[in-house]
Design a protein around this motif. Sequence first.
Motif: not given
Length: 329
Positions: A62-76
């Motif tokens: 929900l946080f990522m959708v609201d903030s329009n954030i996409f997973l980077n390599s570290q987060q993946r």
Amino acid sequence: MQLLIFFIAVLLCMLLTPIARVTALRLNIIDSPNTKLKTHKAPVPYLGGVAIFAAIGISMALFMVDSNIFLNSQQRGLLFSTLIILVVGLIDDIKGIRPVIKLSLQLFAAYIAWFHGISFMLFDQWYLNMAITLIWIAAMSNAINLIDIMDGLAAGVAGICALFVALLLHLSGDLFSSTLMFVLAGSCLAFLIFNFKPARIYMGDTGSLLLGFLLACTVAQWASGQQSGQHLIVPILILGVPLFELFFVSILRMKAGKSPLMGSQDHFALRLIRMGFSVKRTVLLTYACSVAFGAIAFLALFFHRFTYVLVALTLTVVFFLARRLSQVK
């Protein structure tokens, strides 16, 4: 936004934990007091860790959708390795895994995280950074697992540690990781509603390994962005209670000629019980120690001149406490 996501995590965990409890009872995924290491009187369902994971996952989505954030390599990499830890813990709760195999799988998950950029940067040689990162992540995962021996102990301590780590990451400007830690803290605090004595559900290895793994990875990310090696003292202090348990238990087991990986009743919390403390007082005292460690860590962060003085005083107190506890039979 972070405050809203925190309360969403709290609400989700409050809703999901009873579902996990009912599911565990129906599937007979329970912790039965069938060995001398288990002191509870009646069977208690597992799968609390699954509820915590689901609350964290949904909140972060929900946080990522609201903030329009996409997973980077570290987060993946963090997501993939966390799923491995989740599966390892779940299998251990249901069927059991040999300690050596479980440790090997933890190191594999830590390697996945390191491969995707989650690493300490203490040395010029990559293999030394890899080694210390893998050891750190596996150690912290097991440190939280070690203190999960009493109603409400691991969830409360992990939640307190996560709040302090979240503040560290927030101050450094890492929005994703700080939100993750706030969400983890909220999930732990909500889980305590069902896990504080008398516990109606346990998080199991699924939860304790998950919490330790996420704390370890986010601390490694924070430390890698710091210019001074002195800042390593700060997260170590924040995680002081689980790290104390890890070293305390490991040293005592090795002195007794036992493997540190094998279970025994030498935990500091159980020794406090034998000294006359009740379970609730032991848990609350441990919470207070965790808060004190976090407060000392932030004093060391903001008052650099007194860092080594604070550390020396803290280590002195810890040494005498460890010595006193080690004398309890």
